[in-house]
Design a protein around this motif. Structure first.
Motif, short mmCIF file in Angstrom:
data_model
loop_
_atom_site.label_atom_id
_atom_site.label_comp_id
_atom_site.label_asym_id
_atom_site.label_seq_id
_atom_site.Cartn_x
_atom_site.Cartn_y
_atom_site.Cartn_z
N GLY A 1 34.19 14.12 11.13
CA GLY A 1 34.45 13.23 10.02
C GLY A 1 33.21 13.08 9.15
O GLY A 1 32.09 12.99 9.65
N PHE A 2 33.39 13.09 7.83
CA PHE A 2 32.25 12.99 6.94
C PHE A 2 32.55 12.01 5.83
O PHE A 2 33.69 11.73 5.51
CB PHE A 2 31.88 14.37 6.36
N THR A 3 31.50 11.47 5.24
CA THR A 3 31.61 10.62 4.07
C THR A 3 30.82 11.26 2.94
O THR A 3 29.96 12.11 3.18
CB THR A 3 31.10 9.19 4.32
N LEU A 4 31.12 10.84 1.73
CA LEU A 4 30.42 11.31 0.54
C LEU A 4 29.71 10.13 -0.09
O LEU A 4 30.34 9.13 -0.43
CB LEU A 4 31.39 11.94 -0.46
N GLN A 5 28.41 10.23 -0.21
CA GLN A 5 27.62 9.18 -0.84
C GLN A 5 27.23 9.61 -2.25
O GLN A 5 26.40 10.50 -2.43
CB GLN A 5 26.35 8.90 -0.03
N MET B 1 27.57 13.09 4.36
CA MET B 1 27.05 12.32 5.48
C MET B 1 27.91 12.54 6.73
O MET B 1 29.14 12.51 6.66
CB MET B 1 27.03 10.83 5.14
N ARG B 2 27.24 12.77 7.85
CA ARG B 2 27.94 12.87 9.13
C ARG B 2 27.17 12.07 10.16
O ARG B 2 25.96 12.23 10.30
CB ARG B 2 28.04 14.33 9.58
N THR C 1 34.04 6.86 -2.37
CA THR C 1 33.45 7.97 -1.63
C THR C 1 32.30 7.57 -0.73
O THR C 1 31.83 8.38 0.06
CB THR C 1 32.97 9.04 -2.61
N ASP C 2 31.85 6.33 -0.82
CA ASP C 2 30.77 5.94 0.08
C ASP C 2 31.28 5.38 1.39
O ASP C 2 30.51 5.09 2.29
CB ASP C 2 29.85 4.91 -0.60
N THR C 3 32.61 5.22 1.51
CA THR C 3 33.14 4.64 2.74
C THR C 3 34.25 5.45 3.37
O THR C 3 34.48 5.37 4.57
CB THR C 3 33.69 3.23 2.47
N ALA C 4 34.98 6.26 2.59
CA ALA C 4 36.15 6.93 3.12
C ALA C 4 35.76 8.08 4.03
O ALA C 4 34.81 8.80 3.77
CB ALA C 4 37.02 7.45 1.98
N ARG D 1 22.40 12.47 6.53
CA ARG D 1 22.67 13.42 5.44
C ARG D 1 22.56 14.84 5.98
O ARG D 1 21.55 15.21 6.58
CB ARG D 1 21.67 13.21 4.31
N VAL D 2 23.60 15.63 5.76
CA VAL D 2 23.58 17.01 6.24
C VAL D 2 23.63 18.03 5.10
O VAL D 2 23.37 19.21 5.32
CB VAL D 2 24.75 17.28 7.22
N GLN D 3 23.98 17.56 3.91
CA GLN D 3 24.05 18.49 2.78
C GLN D 3 24.00 17.68 1.49
O GLN D 3 24.41 16.52 1.45
CB GLN D 3 25.34 19.32 2.83
N THR D 4 23.48 18.32 0.43
CA THR D 4 23.43 17.70 -0.89
C THR D 4 24.20 18.56 -1.87
O THR D 4 23.98 19.77 -1.93
CB THR D 4 21.98 17.54 -1.36
N LEU D 5 25.10 17.96 -2.64
CA LEU D 5 25.85 18.65 -3.68
C LEU D 5 25.33 18.15 -5.02
O LEU D 5 25.26 16.94 -5.25
CB LEU D 5 27.35 18.35 -3.55
N VAL D 6 24.97 19.06 -5.90
CA VAL D 6 24.39 18.69 -7.19
C VAL D 6 25.28 19.22 -8.30
O VAL D 6 25.67 20.40 -8.30
CB VAL D 6 22.96 19.26 -7.34
N THR D 7 25.61 18.37 -9.26
CA THR D 7 26.46 18.77 -10.37
C THR D 7 25.63 19.44 -11.46
O THR D 7 24.42 19.27 -11.52
CB THR D 7 27.21 17.57 -10.96
N ALA D 8 26.32 20.18 -12.31
CA ALA D 8 25.64 20.85 -13.43
C ALA D 8 25.30 19.83 -14.51
O ALA D 8 26.01 18.85 -14.72
CB ALA D 8 26.53 21.95 -14.00
N ALA D 9 24.21 20.09 -15.23
CA ALA D 9 23.75 19.15 -16.26
C ALA D 9 24.80 18.92 -17.34
O ALA D 9 24.95 17.81 -17.86
CB ALA D 9 22.45 19.67 -16.88
N GLU D 10 25.58 19.96 -17.67
CA GLU D 10 26.57 19.82 -18.73
C GLU D 10 27.79 19.02 -18.30
O GLU D 10 28.66 18.71 -19.12
CB GLU D 10 27.03 21.20 -19.23
N ASP D 11 27.88 18.67 -17.01
CA ASP D 11 29.03 17.93 -16.51
C ASP D 11 28.72 16.46 -16.25
O ASP D 11 29.46 15.78 -15.54
CB ASP D 11 29.55 18.57 -15.22
#
Length: 231
Positions: free
Chosen positions: A52-56, A71-72, A34-37, A76-86
């Motif tokens: 086109g965007f990448t995910l870091q 990433m675009r 996900t850091d390159t695709a 960095r244009v947005q941050t996605l944060v996972t839940a603590a239980e995951d």
């Protein structure tokens, strides 16, 4: 009807903030580095297509994904944060984050493998692309209902399966149709084992108009198709 589900509560931060196979019930999507695709270009008929965007990804000491940057053009244009239980380590490198057009709008969405099991069952967190804002929005509905799955783009349908044992002969399966960005159940199958009768019982529901037509069959093992084969 029971199915293995889990509701995921997420924190989705705004732009410039801090930052699943079809067999055995796993999703029909291959995880990628996900850091390159780079996401494929959306078709011309899409209302709005993100560039086109990448995910870091960012992982904690155990290897579990705790956040990811969208990433675009190198920014960095947005941050996605996972839940603590995951915060569960993935089954393999790069298997916990990826892209798939799960709502059939022509634009790839983002998924996170929230949990997984040895039987192939899995739960996912979904962020769907919102063309109005140009960002990915967490979808509680898709995150709750769409775990291990296969897609049928021609009919805009998602089949979600949860294995319960007997080499996949005990299972629940639900079929959803995506309408106006929402999930509409169009059918389901639940198959269980009756040890006293040495038989399997299969309960099938198919949508007919505004209701469902139900059917119950009792089957011998030799009457069943092999898991994954056509009925």
């Amino acid at each position: 009807m029971p199915i293995l589900r889990r509701t995921v509560t997420l924190l989705l931060l705004a732009a410039c903030g801090s930052p699943g196979d079809a067999a055995s019930g796993a999703p029909a999507v291959q995880a990628v580095p996900t850091d390159t695709a780079t996401a494929p270009a959306a078709p011309a008929n899409a209302r709005t297509a993100p560039p086109g965007f990448t995910l870091q990804p960012f992982r904690n000491g155990s290897g579990a994904l705790d956040s990811a940057w969208v990433m675009r053009d190198g920014a960095r244009v947005q941050t996605l944060v996972t839940a603590a239980e995951d915060l569960e380590p993935p089954p393999g490198p790069g298997a916990d984050l990826g892209r798939e057009d799960v709502n059939f709008d022509g634009v790839p969405d983002v998924w996170h493998l929230a949990w997984w099991g040895a039987t192939g069952n899995a739960g996912y967190t979904w962020w769907l692309y919102d063309p109005a804002s140009g960002e990915f929005r967490h979808s509680p509905e898709f995150s709750e209902k769409v775990g291990g799955h296969t897609l049928d783009p021609a009919r805009r349908r998602i089949t979600v399966r949860s294995n319960g044992g007997h080499a996949g002969l005990v299972f629940t399966e639900e079929v959803y149709e995506v309408r106006d960005g929402e999930l509409r159940e169009v059918g389901s199958t639940e198959q269980d084992w009756l040890p006293d009768l040495d038989r399997y019982v299969r309960r099938t529901r198919v949508r007919r108009g505004d209701g469902f037509e139900e059917r119950v069959d009792t089957l011998r093992r030799e009457d069943l198709p092999a898991p994954g084969s056509p009925e």
